[in-house]
Design an enzyme around this catalytic site. Structure first.
Site, mmCIF file in Angstrom:
data_model
loop_
_atom_site.group_PDB
_atom_site.id
_atom_site.type_symbol
_atom_site.label_atom_id
_atom_site.label_comp_id
_atom_site.label_asym_id
_atom_site.label_seq_id
_atom_site.Cartn_x
_atom_site.Cartn_y
_atom_site.Cartn_z
ATOM 1 N N HIS A 155 -9.925 25.644 3.932
ATOM 2 C CA HIS A 155 -8.733 24.887 3.501
ATOM 3 C C HIS A 155 -8.706 24.695 1.986
ATOM 4 O O HIS A 155 -8.168 23.708 1.490
ATOM 5 C CB HIS A 155 -8.665 23.507 4.178
ATOM 6 C CG HIS A 155 -8.926 23.544 5.648
ATOM 7 N ND1 HIS A 155 -7.933 23.744 6.585
ATOM 8 C CD2 HIS A 155 -10.083 23.452 6.349
ATOM 9 C CE1 HIS A 155 -8.473 23.746 7.797
ATOM 10 N NE2 HIS A 155 -9.777 23.584 7.675
ATOM 11 N N SER A 276 -0.730 36.592 -23.502
ATOM 12 C CA SER A 276 0.630 36.049 -23.463
ATOM 13 C C SER A 276 1.352 36.432 -24.742
ATOM 14 O O SER A 276 0.739 36.495 -25.809
ATOM 15 C CB SER A 276 0.554 34.527 -23.340
ATOM 16 O OG SER A 276 1.748 33.932 -23.811
ATOM 17 N N LYS A 282 -3.951 32.475 -24.346
ATOM 18 C CA LYS A 282 -3.952 32.829 -22.928
ATOM 19 C C LYS A 282 -4.694 34.127 -22.615
ATOM 20 O O LYS A 282 -4.682 35.067 -23.380
ATOM 21 C CB LYS A 282 -2.517 32.983 -22.424
ATOM 22 C CG LYS A 282 -1.716 31.718 -22.313
ATOM 23 C CD LYS A 282 -2.265 30.743 -21.262
ATOM 24 C CE LYS A 282 -2.192 31.279 -19.848
ATOM 25 N NZ LYS A 282 -0.796 31.460 -19.406
ATOM 26 N N GLU A 289 -3.049 39.230 -9.874
ATOM 27 C CA GLU A 289 -1.737 38.728 -9.440
ATOM 28 C C GLU A 289 -0.891 39.846 -8.842
ATOM 29 O O GLU A 289 -0.200 39.651 -7.841
ATOM 30 C CB GLU A 289 -0.994 38.093 -10.617
ATOM 31 C CG GLU A 289 -1.609 36.775 -11.045
ATOM 32 C CD GLU A 289 -0.882 36.174 -12.245
ATOM 33 O OE1 GLU A 289 0.300 35.868 -12.124
ATOM 34 O OE2 GLU A 289 -1.520 36.030 -13.301
#
Ligand code: ARG
Length: 461
Positions: A155, A276, A282, A289
């Site tokens: 979980h 980024s 970043k 992803e």
């Protein structure tokens, strides 16, 4: 000129051609189409339907056309509807009437089914080889991770300490099932449809067994109607790829989480992460992803084909042309994903210290405390509740669990040693569990299976 002009008084409209053409994508099958044609020509000679000289001339021209494709010299015409008509048109350009004998006893219906099966065999070997390389990488890292452990989650809540090797191999086992599925799909689809004709066979003495052997298929169709209607193999392969994609997606999701500052379990190599355009600090896990994101279309391609197939009467219907783009897309995307994810994982650096810090949280041995009580005769449900109460106390009163355990009459100082760092991993003794001994066995099992799967894949053709 179309392949069917005799029956028609006018040529096809531009709207028809634009809507129904498949040349824009089925040109990817040129290699399979020429191989299939060569086998068919040899079959025609073998059955004395065309002469040896004619056969030889056609084979030579097909080889010449093959070289045109290889060198990117093949010229497509506006009127080429699909890869089959393009190649046959070129052959007739080169040979005239002899070229016009190529399609004797054959239909594009058995031809395309043959092409797609050959293509599927080839790409299963490619995708499988890439999945094997990812398994290799997981095994390598798992073998070198030794005693490193991290919190295992259920979980997405910290549950129990887990060896990193154990965790990585969990992904490895999923991939090994993907490999198994690809192999099973390969074996099931390894049946030649060539010789089925449009749907009912031929009045010419074709020999489907001969061409099946010629093309390296294990057997030939038993039912010509089924041979031209069946796209189960495409659906199966799309499913295998979709599930493989789901596994890459789950791996991707973990690497997204693990590479956050909040988790900090892994640092991605610069070559396998992105920056980024605005925020200078970043570093993003775009491979992970997209491994997650692209899985949507892998599943979409499967659903799309199943939807196409579900209402089709036997035998061939033009709807079946819709089997291609989805498959080509799925194969390409999953191959790219496998390569990128493998590189990302192989070059990532794991922060073993940080994983350990979180995994050493006192609460993650709560179940060990309950099992300690069980060994001393306390029924498990009572032990569970007792330890749960101590955890609640520890949180509410901000007292370390260690102190509460030490002070408890049924636990005491002996039980409090269970809270020592690394102890949980050493105490884990069940087969297939996350203890050192069990994981050593598992590493052996996994590497044996991987070696076997590599051998099996290397023998496919
Ligand atoms: N482009 C077609 C396909 O992919 C080839 C077979 C065409 N057959 C036919 N009867 N029109 O399915």
């Amino acid at each position: 000129m179309t392949l069917w002009e005799g029956r028609f008084s006018s040529g096809p409209s531009s709207e028809l051609m634009a809507f129904t053409e498949s040349i824009s994508f089925d040109r990817a099958l040129w290699h399979e189409d020429i191989r299939g044609s060569k086998a068919h020509v040899k079959g025609l000679v073998h059955s004395n339907i065309i002469s040896e000289d004619e056969g030889r001339a056609i084979l030579e021209s097909l080889d010449a056309i093959s070289r045109e494709f290889e060198d990117d010299r093949f010229v497509f015409l506006e009127s080429d509807e699909d890869i089959h008509s393009a190649i046959e048109r070129r052959l007739t350009d080169l040979l005239g009437d002899v070229g016009a004998k190529l399609h004797t006893g054959r239909s594009r219906n058995d031809q395309i089914a043959t092409d797609m099966r050959m293509f599927s065999k080839r790409v299963i070997i490619d995708v499988g080889t890439k999945a094997l390389a990812l398994c290799d990488t997981l095994l390598e890292i798992a073998s070198s991770a030794k005693e490193s452990y991290l919190p295992g989650y259920t979980h997405t809540q910290r549950a129990q300490p887990i060896l990193l090797s154990h965790h990585l191999l969990a992904h490895g086992w999923a991939l090994s099932r993907d490999l198994d599925r690809l192999l099973a799909t390969f074996r099931r689809l390894d049946v030649s449809p060539l010789g089925a004709g449009a749907l009912g066979g031929s009045t010419l003495p074709l020999d489907p067994d001969f061409v099946a052997v010629e093309l390296g298929f294990s057997s030939r169709f038993s039912n010509s109607v089924d041979a031209v209607s069946d796209r189960d193999f495409v659906a199966e392969l799309l499913f295998d790829i979709a599930l493989l994609g789901v596994h890459l997606s789950r791996m991707g999701e973990e690497f997204v989480l693990w590479s956050t500052e909040e988790f900090g379990f892994v640092r991605l190599d610069d070559a396998y992460s992105t920056g980024s355009s605005l925020l200078p600090h970043k570093k993003n896990a775009d491979i992970a992803e997209l491994a997650r994101g692209k899985t949507g279309r892998l599943i979409g391609n499967l659903v799309s084909l199943l939807t196409t197939l579900k209402g089709l009467p036997l035998s061939y219907n033009r709807d079946l042309q819709e089997d291609k783009e989805g498959l080509f897309d799925s194969v390409r995307q999953v191959s790219l994903a496998l390569g990128a994810v493998r590189g990302m994982i192989a070059t990532a650096s794991f922060d073993f210290g940080r994983m350990k810090t979180f995994a050493d949280s006192e609460f993650l041995v709560a179940v060990d405390l309950a099992e300690y009580l069980v060994k001393n005769g306390v029924p498990f449900r009572k032990a569970h509740s007792l330890v749960g109460g101590l955890v609640r106390d520890s949180i509410e009163r901000r007292v370390p669990l260690y102190e509460l355990v030490s002070a408890h009459p049924l636990l005491g100082s002996e039980a409090s040693t269970l809270l020592a760092p690394s102890g949980a991993i050493r105490r884990r003794i069940t087969p297939g569990g996350s203890g050192m001994d069990a994981v050593a066995v598992q590493l052996e099992e996994f590497s044996t299976l991987l070696a076997l799967q590599k051998k099996t894949f290397s023998e496919l053709r």
